[in-house]
Design an enzyme around this catalytic site. Structure first.
Site, PDB file in Angstrom:
ATOM      1  N   ASP A 200       0.865  -1.182   0.000  1.00 38.61           N
ATOM      2  CA  ASP A 200       0.000   0.000   0.000  1.00 38.61           C
ATOM      3  C   ASP A 200       0.893   1.220   0.000  1.00 38.61           C
ATOM      4  O   ASP A 200       2.031   1.182   0.471  1.00 38.61           O
ATOM      5  CB  ASP A 200      -0.901   0.038   1.233  1.00 38.61           C
ATOM      6  CG  ASP A 200      -0.158   0.594   2.448  1.00 38.61           C
ATOM      7  OD1 ASP A 200      -0.296   1.805   2.739  1.00 38.61           O
ATOM      8  OD2 ASP A 200       0.591  -0.166   3.092  1.00 38.61           O
TER       9      ASP A 200
ATOM     10  N   CYS B 123      -6.959   3.662 -19.274  1.00 33.30           N
ATOM     11  CA  CYS B 123      -7.706   4.492 -18.332  1.00 33.30           C
ATOM     12  C   CYS B 123      -8.436   5.610 -19.080  1.00 33.30           C
ATOM     13  O   CYS B 123      -8.112   5.918 -20.225  1.00 33.30           O
ATOM     14  CB  CYS B 123      -6.762   5.080 -17.279  1.00 33.30           C
ATOM     15  SG  CYS B 123      -5.859   6.547 -17.826  1.00 33.30           S
TER      16      CYS B 123
ATOM     17  N   HIS C  30      -5.561   7.575 -13.511  1.00 37.31           N
ATOM     18  CA  HIS C  30      -4.482   6.997 -14.304  1.00 37.31           C
ATOM     19  C   HIS C  30      -3.431   6.337 -13.412  1.00 37.31           C
ATOM     20  O   HIS C  30      -2.988   5.209 -13.681  1.00 37.31           O
ATOM     21  CB  HIS C  30      -3.803   8.050 -15.176  1.00 37.31           C
ATOM     22  CG  HIS C  30      -2.510   7.554 -15.767  1.00 37.31           C
ATOM     23  ND1 HIS C  30      -2.468   6.763 -16.900  1.00 37.31           N
ATOM     24  CD2 HIS C  30      -1.229   7.690 -15.341  1.00 37.31           C
ATOM     25  CE1 HIS C  30      -1.212   6.444 -17.162  1.00 37.31           C
ATOM     26  NE2 HIS C  30      -0.436   6.991 -16.236  1.00 37.31           N
TER      27      HIS C  30
END
Length: 374
Positions: free
Chosen positions: A265, A305, A334
């Site tokens: 993360d 995207c 994006h």
């Protein structure tokens, strides 16, 4: 009870797996976008899911302050509250509390701190952290630990790590075990191999559904981090997921996957989206640079995207210069999609025994850079 983790394929130290929770399956290696306050900044949950993300990280510290764990529980838990029906991991709140320096006091029982919002005093113990994360309905609960900024003397890291291991035991005892939910222990020890080994041994004795590698990406630099990752993941159980907390840049992730890490993360993709930075196959782009002003190309060739499929660099450059919110939204989408594409590529290369070629191409592309003649 707990979580089920299946390792489907290995390639060197790298692993391709699946972590099964009540709210769905997470394909690993996986990257978790950070939803600090119950939202990934500048994105709707539906948009985050569209990037391919299968799990989000929620922040216990921020959510306990606003809107409060009791309210989230009353609203049906964090999944329902924020309209995210996939898995959620919540950190313990420890890292944010530790970063408050002058606003907190640490003791064996826990941490007393003043809210950065209104100055109200709170006390966070391992037991209280477990209680809050239970109310949030987190699929993956993190035990409470203390994180020391590196570099730090051996005795300072040792003292902190030993307390974190005592907190880990208390966290596990306070955790409410149920099907599809689990708790991860956090290995500490800074950049000292003997302390990492001691921490791993204590965590294995307690027994967790997964194991995080904490205390890295806190000022030590990539070279030191990789030296630690050359041995730290192998100290942890091989049949459980391994999570490197707070990391990181794309090349950090690639290097960590090569060393046996499964989960990541970082605020990097979302924070960069708010500061004009875009991650691409050919490296990082600052879209505010004048060279993009009349550039008709998409931000990244081959990216699917919304930004890259519908808009030019010239347009996003204009939006940024005009301080339009749409620029932040598109760049964030994006960047999160780029990270998910990177993870998908790593998973596929492990499955097909082409990881070394994938990594070689990754570094070659990054070295090439994005600056081209129009």
């Amino acid at each position: 009870m707990g979580l089920q983790f299946d390792i489907l394929k290995t390639c060197g130290k790298a692993r391709r797996g699946q972590l099964h929770t009540k709210h769905g399956t997470i394909n690993t290696p996986a990257f978790m976008p950070v939803g600090t306050c119950g939202t990934v900044k500048a994105m709707m949950p539906e948009s985050v899911a569209a990037t391919g993300a299968e799990i989000l990280l929620g922040n216990t510290y921020h959510l306990m302050l606003r809107p409060g764990a009791d309210l989230v529980e009353k609203m049906g838990g964090l999944h329902k509250f924020m309209n995210w029906n996939k898995p959620i991991l919540t950190d313990s709140g420890g890292f944010q509390v530790m970063s408050l320096s002058g606003l907190r006091k640490i003791g064996e029982e826990g941490v007393s701190f003043a809210s950065h919002v209104d100055g109200k005093r709170y006390f966070l113990s391992p037991e209280e952290s477990m209680k809050i994360q239970h109310k949030l309905d987190s699929n993956i609960t993190m035990c409470l630990d203390e994180c020391v900024k590196l570099p730090a003397p051996h005795n300072v890291v040792k003292q902190s790590m030993e307390m974190s291991m005592r907190w880990a035991k208390r966290s596990k005892e306070a955790f409410v075990d149920r099907d599809g939910y689990g708790i991860f222990g956090i290995q500490q020890g800074g950049d000292y191999e003997d302390l990492r080994a001691f921490s791993a041994e204590k965590l294995r004795e307690i027994g967790f559904d997964g194991y995080a590698i904490g205390g890295l990406a806190v000022g030590e630099g990539q070279e030191t981090m990789f030296k630690v990752l050359d041995y730290a993941p192998q100290m942890l159980p091989s049949d459980k997921p391994r999570y490197l907390m707070g990391v990181g840049r794309p090349d950090d992730i690639v290097g960590a996957v090569l060393r046996g890490v499964d989960m990541f993360d970082c605020v990097m993709p979302t924070r960069s989206g708010r500061t004009s930075q875009a991650f691409t196959r050919l490296g990082t782009i600052n879209i505010r640079n004048a060279r993009h002003r009349e550039d008709p190309r998409p931000l990244e060739e081959g990216c699917d995207c919304p930004l890259c499929t519908n808009y030019s660099r010239a347009y996003i450059h204009h939006l940024q210069k005009a301080n339009e919110i749409l620029a932040v939204m598109l760049l964030t989408w994006h960047n999160v999609r780029y990270y998910q594409r990177l993870m998908s590529g790593l998973r596929k290369s492990i499955e097909t025994d082409t990881l070394n070629a994938f990594v070689e191409q990754f570094y070659s592309d990054q070295k090439q850079g994005d600056i081209q003649e129009l």
